[in-house]
Design an enzyme around this catalytic site. Structure first.
Site, PDB file in Angstrom:
ATOM      1  N   ARG A 109      -4.678 -24.454   3.276  1.00 27.96           N
ATOM      2  CA  ARG A 109      -5.239 -25.804   3.136  1.00 27.96           C
ATOM      3  C   ARG A 109      -6.578 -25.761   2.394  1.00 27.96           C
ATOM      4  O   ARG A 109      -6.842 -26.614   1.536  1.00 27.96           O
ATOM      5  CB  ARG A 109      -5.423 -26.429   4.524  1.00 27.96           C
ATOM      6  N   TYR A 115      -0.709 -48.445  11.003  1.00 30.12           N
ATOM      7  CA  TYR A 115      -1.690 -47.929  10.042  1.00 30.12           C
ATOM      8  C   TYR A 115      -1.871 -48.890   8.868  1.00 30.12           C
ATOM      9  O   TYR A 115      -2.982 -49.071   8.365  1.00 30.12           O
ATOM     10  CB  TYR A 115      -1.233 -46.565   9.524  1.00 30.12           C
ATOM     11  N   ARG A 126       4.528 -30.360  14.859  1.00 30.10           N
ATOM     12  CA  ARG A 126       3.311 -29.926  14.179  1.00 30.10           C
ATOM     13  C   ARG A 126       3.175 -28.409  14.227  1.00 30.10           C
ATOM     14  O   ARG A 126       2.062 -27.868  14.329  1.00 30.10           O
ATOM     15  CB  ARG A 126       2.081 -30.609  14.786  1.00 30.10           C
ATOM     16  N   ARG A 138      -3.172 -26.595  12.052  1.00 34.77           N
ATOM     17  CA  ARG A 138      -4.512 -26.005  12.039  1.00 34.77           C
ATOM     18  C   ARG A 138      -4.738 -24.925  13.094  1.00 34.77           C
ATOM     19  O   ARG A 138      -5.744 -24.228  13.039  1.00 34.77           O
ATOM     20  CB  ARG A 138      -5.563 -27.110  12.201  1.00 34.77           C
ATOM     21  N   ASP A 154       3.472 -35.781   5.740  1.00 32.38           N
ATOM     22  CA  ASP A 154       2.758 -36.700   6.616  1.00 32.38           C
ATOM     23  C   ASP A 154       3.539 -37.999   6.709  1.00 32.38           C
ATOM     24  O   ASP A 154       4.192 -38.394   5.733  1.00 32.38           O
ATOM     25  CB  ASP A 154       1.345 -36.977   6.075  1.00 32.38           C
TER      26      ASP A 154
END
Length: 360
Positions: free
Chosen positions: A40, A154, A27, A31, A77
């Protein structure tokens, strides 16, 4: 597919001699970087960012402009695959990823199909190609996917879960249905990763984020078996160059020997296992990747440097060969990580590993 100018990461994965220990971070485009947050915001949403090859290329390269990293990883992702299967991925504010149409009945499960990586997932391949061009053979590009079991979590739960009650109920009550989901998803992941390799990825990684929550027997049957199937189906060479594979099960330290035996080139480790112990257990069968606790990066710079040295020291052993280690975190970098401390980490890994090689 010529080797990049800095091929230390690839050589470490293949357990070839290296002058220092290469480092990248799971990652690493995220962020914690203000420039990522700006891109973003401009894209409008996380999903828009993933599905725009130019924007995905931009954020993939952002951490390489700040830090002397030894690899880039495709910005995408893991849930792009089930989204392409028609489950309707969206991101709810404060809730993370959700699916509009989770797999709730037998008919939907039986209707599951492998998506065309050059159809519904073409934007990912376009991003890989664009990133490779922008990198200009500077460092290798890593492609990736979620593992079948992690994706299935998921797909069945409909999003994140605290207890994975739905998928574990299916696992024990209707294992035939879960095996069907996993088989289709394994075929989808294999095609997806091979398409990334064809588009320019020079190494690939399988993220098994939730396999560590299974019992020992269930892990072997429902997670590891399908990752082994994927590894067996991957293209391991492109244009005369080897394409290494990394398999990472968070919480998988108990099954390290089994993971190392599925044909992967490297095993990723979280921070709960000692790197030296892992090396003793697998010998020279595979390279190892990891495994600093991401929370260390909240500490002062001198602590970060000291903890990085501990990781390097735990891998080392007497003798001429200290290859086969890729430095990384034991999981993804936190969005709250101070950006400046990452430079301390990367520079320490490079300087200290060079010093240790020269002193051997």
């Amino acid at each position: 597919m010529a080797r990049p100018q800095n091929d230390t990461f690839l050589r470490a994965l293949l357990r070839e001699p290296t002058d220092y220990t290469p480092v990248w971070l799971m990652r690493q485009a995220g962020r914690y970087l203000p420039e990522y947050c700006a891109t973003r915001k401009q894209a409008g949403s996380f999903l828009n960012l993933c599905k725009n090859p130019r924007a995905a290329c931009e954020v993939t390269l952002q951490p390489l402009e700040r830090y002397d990293l030894d690899a880039a990883i495709l910005f995408s992702d893991i849930l792009t695959v089930p989204d392409a299967m028609g489950l309707g991925l969206y991101f709810a504010e404060g809730e993370g990823p959700r699916f509009e149409r989770p797999l709730a009945d037998e008919a939907a499960i039986k209707a599951l199909k492998v998506p065309d990586p050059y159809g519904e997932l073409k934007y990912v391949m376009d991003a890989v190609s664009e990133i490779r061009g922008a990198l200009n053979n500077r460092v290798p590009l890593i492609g990736f996917s979620g593992s079948p079991y992690t994706l299935a979590c998921y797909m069945v739960e409909g999003g994140s879960s605290d207890d994975y009650r739905k998928i574990k109920t299916m696992l024990y009550s209707r294992p035939d249905l879960l095996h069907h989901i996993l088989a289709v998803t394994a075929d989808a992941v294999t095609a997806y990763l091979n398409a990334q390799i064809d588009s320019g990825a020079q190494a690939v990684m399988i993220f098994d984020s939730w396999g560590g929550g299974l019992s020992a027997a269930a892990y072997q049957e429902f997670s590891l078996r399908y990752m082994e199937r994927i590894v067996a189906g991957l293209k391991r060479e492109k244009d005369g160059e080897k394409v290494p594979v990394i398999v990472f099960t968070k919480g998988g330290g108990l099954w390290l020997e089994s993971i190392a035996a599925i044909g992967t080139d490297a095993v990723g480790l979280d921070w709960t296992i000692d790197l030296g112990e892992a090396r003793r257990r697998v010998g020279d069968k595979v390279a190892l990747q990891g495994n600093l606790d991401p929370s260390v990066l909240f500490a002062p710079a001198e602590v970060v440097a000291a903890e990085a040295v501990k990781v390097l020291a735990s891998f080392d052993r007497p003798g001429p060969s200290n290859t086969g280690h890729v430095f990384n975190l034991g999981h993804g970098i936190s969005q709250f990580t101070p950006p400046d401390v990452v430079k301390t980490l990367v520079d320490t890994v490079h300087a200290e590993s060079r010093r240790r090689r020269q002193a051997a």
